[in-house]
Every structure is written in C-alpha cells, then in structure tokens.
Scaffold this active site. Structure first.
Site, short mmCIF file in Angstrom:
data_model
loop_
_atom_site.label_atom_id
_atom_site.label_comp_id
_atom_site.label_asym_id
_atom_site.label_seq_id
_atom_site.Cartn_x
_atom_site.Cartn_y
_atom_site.Cartn_z
CB SER A 107 -18.51 26.08 -84.01
OG SER A 107 -18.89 26.34 -85.35
CE1 TYR A 137 -18.44 20.57 -84.93
CE2 TYR A 137 -19.54 22.37 -86.07
CZ TYR A 137 -18.45 21.88 -85.38
OH TYR A 137 -17.37 22.71 -85.11
N1 LIG Z 1 -12.13 24.44 -88.98
C1 LIG Z 1 -13.28 25.04 -88.82
O1 LIG Z 1 -13.85 25.56 -89.81
C2 LIG Z 1 -13.91 25.15 -87.46
C3 LIG Z 1 -14.92 26.10 -87.28
C4 LIG Z 1 -15.51 26.23 -86.01
C5 LIG Z 1 -15.09 25.43 -84.96
N2 LIG Z 1 -14.10 24.50 -85.17
C6 LIG Z 1 -13.70 23.68 -84.00
O2 LIG Z 1 -12.30 23.79 -83.82
C7 LIG Z 1 -11.83 22.63 -83.12
C8 LIG Z 1 -10.58 22.12 -83.83
O3 LIG Z 1 -10.92 21.67 -85.14
P1 LIG Z 1 -9.98 21.93 -86.39
O4 LIG Z 1 -10.71 22.79 -87.32
O5 LIG Z 1 -8.63 22.32 -85.98
O6 LIG Z 1 -10.00 20.45 -87.04
P2 LIG Z 1 -8.82 19.38 -87.26
O7 LIG Z 1 -7.73 19.98 -88.03
O8 LIG Z 1 -9.51 18.18 -87.79
O9 LIG Z 1 -8.30 19.09 -85.77
C9 LIG Z 1 -9.11 18.40 -84.83
C10 LIG Z 1 -8.23 17.94 -83.69
O10 LIG Z 1 -9.05 17.23 -82.73
C11 LIG Z 1 -8.41 16.00 -82.47
N3 LIG Z 1 -9.34 14.95 -82.05
C12 LIG Z 1 -10.49 14.56 -82.64
N4 LIG Z 1 -11.03 13.54 -81.97
C13 LIG Z 1 -10.18 13.27 -80.94
C14 LIG Z 1 -10.17 12.33 -79.90
N5 LIG Z 1 -11.16 11.42 -79.75
N6 LIG Z 1 -9.14 12.32 -79.02
C15 LIG Z 1 -8.14 13.21 -79.15
N7 LIG Z 1 -8.09 14.14 -80.10
C16 LIG Z 1 -9.10 14.16 -81.00
C17 LIG Z 1 -7.70 15.63 -83.76
O11 LIG Z 1 -6.68 14.68 -83.47
P3 LIG Z 1 -6.21 13.57 -84.52
O12 LIG Z 1 -6.11 14.25 -85.86
O13 LIG Z 1 -4.87 13.18 -83.98
O14 LIG Z 1 -7.22 12.50 -84.48
C18 LIG Z 1 -7.14 16.99 -84.14
O15 LIG Z 1 -5.96 17.27 -83.43
C19 LIG Z 1 -12.99 21.65 -83.10
O16 LIG Z 1 -13.60 21.68 -81.81
C20 LIG Z 1 -13.94 22.20 -84.15
O17 LIG Z 1 -15.28 21.85 -83.88
C21 LIG Z 1 -13.50 24.35 -86.39
#
Ligand SMILES: NC(=O)c1ccc[n+]([C@@H]2O[C@H](COP(=O)([O-])OP(=O)(O)OC[C@H]3O[C@@H](n4cnc5c(N)ncnc54)[C@H](OP(=O)(O)O)[C@@H]3O)[C@@H](O)[C@H]2O)c1
Length: 275
Positions: free
Chosen positions: A146, A157
């Site tokens: 991130s 985080y």
């Molecule tokens: N969105 C942003 O602004 C942003 C910015 C920088 C970095 N990121 C990073 O991008 C990555 C994806 O996040 P996202 O933005 O796509 O958020 P998201 O839409 O909430 O997706 C997160 C994913 O991780 C899964 N997950 C969480 N805990 C888990 C567990 N214990 N076992 C298996 N799966 C798990 C969730 O599965 P379930 O829903 O099925 O629980 C979901 O598929 C993360 O590493 C986050 O830190 C996001």
C-alpha cells in the site's frame, strides 16, 4: 489462427479474490489464459468471478479459505499443484485495516491485521517458492502492499504494509539465483470494500459521495453499484481495482530476466485514509 493468450497453461493463485483488488486481478489473469485459483472467505462472489472467467474461455477454481490459518494457505497451494501439476503466479493480496490509534486500538484487531496482512503473505510466499521450484516454473510472486508503506506515521495498518515492502525486497534478494521474480504493488486509495471496518461516519460519507441513498452498516460490504459509481464519479480521488489488475498483468507477463520490482498505482489526487 488465433494467437495463444499470454498466460496460457500457467497456474495462478490469488488470495482475497472475493472482493475488490484481488477479484479484479483474478479475473484479468483468468481472461489472459491462466487457470486461476480464487481464494477467500466468501464463496458466492468467487463463484460469480469463476463464471465470468469461464465465459471468457478461461479456467478457474474456487477455494474457500481463511488465510490466517497457516495450514489453509499451504493447503491452497497444494490443491493448485495437485489439480494442475504446477504453480506459476502467486498473488498475496488478502488484507484489511481496522483504523484506530495505538493508544486506543484493540490488540485482537492488531492480531487480525498482522496475521492477515503479514503472516499469511509470508506463508504464501514460502509455499509458492517451494511449489514453483518443484515444477521448475518461471514464477512470479506479487505482494499487495500500500502507499501507506511510503509514510512513516501510517498506524498499525501502515506498519503491516512496511513489513510487506521489507518482505518483498528480502525475498527478491533470496531468489536472485532462481527463476522466480517478486513484484511489490503499492495501491493508493481504490474503490473496494476496504473501508468496511472504518467508522460509520466514514462509510456514510463514502456512500454519500456516490450520491446514493442506501444504508451500509460498518462491517458490511458496499453494494457493487456504489463501488462502480465511486470508481467512475470520484475517479480523481478513488482508483478502479481494474487499474491495479492491469499493472499486475503487466508485471507477470514480462520475460523472466525482467523484474518489475515495485509499482505504485494511485488516482491523481491523494486521499489519506484513516489508519
Ligand atoms: N482499497 C484500497 O484503498 C487499498 C489501498 C492500498 C492497499 N490495499 C490493499 O489491497 C488488498 C485488497 O484489499 P481491497 O481494497 O480489495 O479490499 P476488500 O474489497 O475488502 O477485499 C479484501 C479481500 O481480502 C479477503 N480477506 C480478508 N481477510 C481474509 C482472510 N482471513 N482469509 C481470506 N481472505 C481474506 C477478503 O475476503 P472476504 O471478503 O471473503 O472476507 C477480500 O476478498 C489488501 O491487502 C489491502 O491492504 C487496498
């Protein structure tokens, strides 16, 4: 005669493929020809993505797994290898944030972030390297970090994402003599379900920004139409998960002597999310 797809006959795993960035990555890898193993906790959205990939002529398998459990991460890699005989791409994407100050934060939420964002990613890297070596793959490991890792004061985080950056660099050094490359991706603010554990006020503001009259409770997923509207209407502030997926596809389709080491993908305007 049609040209072969760039990832034809490759096997890919994407963790956190049931939502947001991971889901977009899984779909793009599948549409590029890889047999994708989608791993996450929510089967229904992964089944929908599997259908989308198959309709585009690709192959996909759904594995319901909790990545906080070391055995389930290892089992995920084993099942991809036993079904297809190989592993070429491992995307360690599953992650989450519980924003809170260090003074008031809940140690169980810290544990959850550390186990999901760091421990699961480490176990995923280790299992993937073993599997890629065993099948002689030209392997690609992609770790989703991130932009929070670019700031020193980005909370608990952010500290998990600093760890991801360090793990990616260290593993890249360890693999210099192997045919396995490591890409570390740092997204900026992206329109996903990432804000689901943020304060109710933040969730309400996001929904209002989309100009939609729906009630979303803290902890719930945002309706897909809210996410689509945000990614379109607010595209100066919030990126589209498909933009991250395109960057990942670019990295994993380079020849093995090219290592796309770090990638930052962010919308034009910066938004510091609560941490
Ligand atoms: N969105 C942003 O602004 C942003 C910015 C920088 C970095 N990121 C990073 O991008 C990555 C994806 O996040 P996202 O933005 O796509 O958020 P998201 O839409 O909430 O997706 C997160 C994913 O991780 C899964 N997950 C969480 N805990 C888990 C567990 N214990 N076992 C298996 N799966 C798990 C969730 O599965 P379930 O829903 O099925 O629980 C979901 O598929 C993360 O590493 C986050 O830190 C996001």
């Amino acid at each position: 005669m049609t040209a072969p797809l760039p990832l034809q006959e490759r096997t890919a795993i994407v963790t956190g493929a049931s939502s947001g960035i991971g889901r977009a990555i899984a779909q793009q890898l599948g549409e590029a020809g890889a047999h994708v193993f989608l791993a996450g906790r929510t089967a229904s959205s992964m089944e929908e993505s599997k259908k989308t990939i198959e309709e585009a002529g690709g192959q996909a398998s759904v594995v319901v797994a909790d990545v906080r459990d070391v055995a389930q991460v290892r089992g995920l890699v084993d099942s991809a290898v036993s079904d297809t005989g190989r592993l070429d791409i491992m995307v360690n994407n599953a992650g989450l944030s519980y924003p809170a100050s260090i003074i008031d934060g809940d140690p169980e939420q810290w544990r959850c972030m550390l186990e999901t964002n760091v421990l699961a990613l480490l176990v995923g890297c280790q299992a993937a390297v073993k599997a890629m070596r065993a099948c002689g793959a030209e392997g690609q490991i992609v770790n989703i970090s991130s932009v929070a890792a670019q700031r020193s004061n980005s909370g608990v985080y952010g500290s998990t994402k600093h760890a991801v950056n360090s793990i990616s660099s260290t593993l890249r050094d360890e693999l210099e003599e192997d045919t396995i490359r490591v890409t570390n991706v740092m997204p900026g603010a992206i329109a996903t379900n990432f804000a689901r554990n943020f304060d109710q006020e933040f969730v309400d503001t996001i929904v209002k920004m989309a100009g939609m009259d729906v009630e979303v409770k803290k902890g719930e997923r945002l309706p897909p139409e809210v996410l689509d509207t945000l990614a379109t209407k607010m595209n100066q502030l919030l990126g589209d998960p498909n933009d991250i997926a395109k960057a990942v596809l670019y990295a994993v389709t380079q020849p093995i002597h090219v290592n796309i080491a770090d990638i930052v993908v962010r919308p034009p305007r910066s938004m510091t999310l609560p941490h």
